[in-house]
Design a protein around this motif. Sequence first.
Motif, PDB file in Angstrom:
ATOM      1  N   VAL A 205       0.849  -1.187   0.000  1.00 48.12           N
ATOM      2  CA  VAL A 205       0.000   0.000   0.000  1.00 48.12           C
ATOM      3  C   VAL A 205       0.887   1.240   0.000  1.00 48.12           C
ATOM      4  O   VAL A 205       1.703   1.428   0.906  1.00 48.12           O
TER       5      VAL A 205
ATOM      6  N   GLU B  92       1.099   5.273   0.239  1.00 47.36           N
ATOM      7  CA  GLU B  92       0.374   6.465   0.648  1.00 47.36           C
ATOM      8  C   GLU B  92       0.417   7.498  -0.473  1.00 47.36           C
ATOM      9  O   GLU B  92       1.351   7.515  -1.292  1.00 47.36           O
ATOM     10  N   ARG B  93      -0.578   8.369  -0.511  1.00 44.23           N
ATOM     11  CA  ARG B  93      -0.648   9.384  -1.566  1.00 44.23           C
ATOM     12  C   ARG B  93       0.584  10.282  -1.563  1.00 44.23           C
ATOM     13  O   ARG B  93       1.142  10.598  -2.619  1.00 44.23           O
TER      14      ARG B  93
ATOM     15  N   VAL C 267      -7.145   1.903  -0.733  1.00 43.26           N
ATOM     16  CA  VAL C 267      -7.152   1.639   0.701  1.00 43.26           C
ATOM     17  C   VAL C 267      -7.628   2.924   1.358  1.00 43.26           C
ATOM     18  O   VAL C 267      -6.884   3.904   1.437  1.00 43.26           O
TER      19      VAL C 267
ATOM     20  N   GLY D   1      -8.495   6.139   3.138  1.00 43.19           N
ATOM     21  CA  GLY D   1      -7.782   6.925   4.132  1.00 43.19           C
ATOM     22  C   GLY D   1      -6.273   6.761   4.103  1.00 43.19           C
ATOM     23  O   GLY D   1      -5.559   7.403   4.884  1.00 43.19           O
ATOM     24  N   VAL D   2      -5.775   5.888   3.215  1.00 51.42           N
ATOM     25  CA  VAL D   2      -4.322   5.648   3.162  1.00 51.42           C
ATOM     26  C   VAL D   2      -3.775   5.931   1.773  1.00 51.42           C
ATOM     27  O   VAL D   2      -2.996   6.858   1.559  1.00 51.42           O
ATOM     28  N   GLY D   3      -4.162   5.104   0.787  1.00 46.38           N
ATOM     29  CA  GLY D   3      -3.611   5.273  -0.545  1.00 46.38           C
ATOM     30  C   GLY D   3      -4.050   4.178  -1.485  1.00 46.38           C
ATOM     31  O   GLY D   3      -5.211   3.778  -1.482  1.00 46.38           O
TER      32      GLY D   3
END
Length: 239
Positions: free
Chosen positions: A186, A188-189, A228, A230-232
């Motif tokens: 995963v 993150e942005r 995902v 709230g995460v990315g």
Amino acid sequence: MAGAGRGLVLVVEDEAAIAEVIELYLRRDGFDVRIESDGESALTAWQQLQPVAVILDIGLPGRDGADVCRTMRAAGDWTPVLFVTARDDEVDRLLGLEIGADDYITKPFSPRELAARVRTVLRRTTTPFPTGRPPDDVAPGGEVLSVGDVRVDLGRRRAWAGEVEVSLTSTEFELLAQLFRRPGRVFERDELLSSVWGYQSAAGTRTVDVHIAQLRAKLGETSPIRTVRGVGYAADRDG
């Protein structure tokens, strides 16, 4: 002042003073430059000169920059496009990205930063990794990465969804490749923004969301990209 072999950048800007400053900084960086001031002339120059990148003001007289970019993309041309505009509204920025721009910068801007962004987007176009070298866990060379039914050829910078080749902008390609290098991980942005764009884009992390949406639309039902919340994002082998 002659260019140093980095190729020709087409600058489409109707404010002569701004165009001249952009030209100065690009030539210092070793690019040749062609300046046009309206959309019709820009399209003619694009067809005749085949530039390595286009710096495109949205607010052009007559045919605007957004229409110029749409015409290029509709013709299957994925030359990097960087939008320049006086508009600072998020909707305008995201619209520019949605129609196929690689990046977006608002006036007033630093010409040095604009030149740096041109260099960055061209590095994404000409090297399979944004840093110019592969991560430690990825072998160099003409590697093909597969996640589900989607394949990415890092060396030739081509992608397929099933048996159909998919046309991607340089930014879309690099974003997809970044996810594919670590399937299931995963990202993150903020991490994707840093690793793919190499700087803080004017649209912030929303630019990541827009490009992910564009990738999903192009890959269709074969898209393995998972959100995902709230995460990315991650690329999962299970789709």
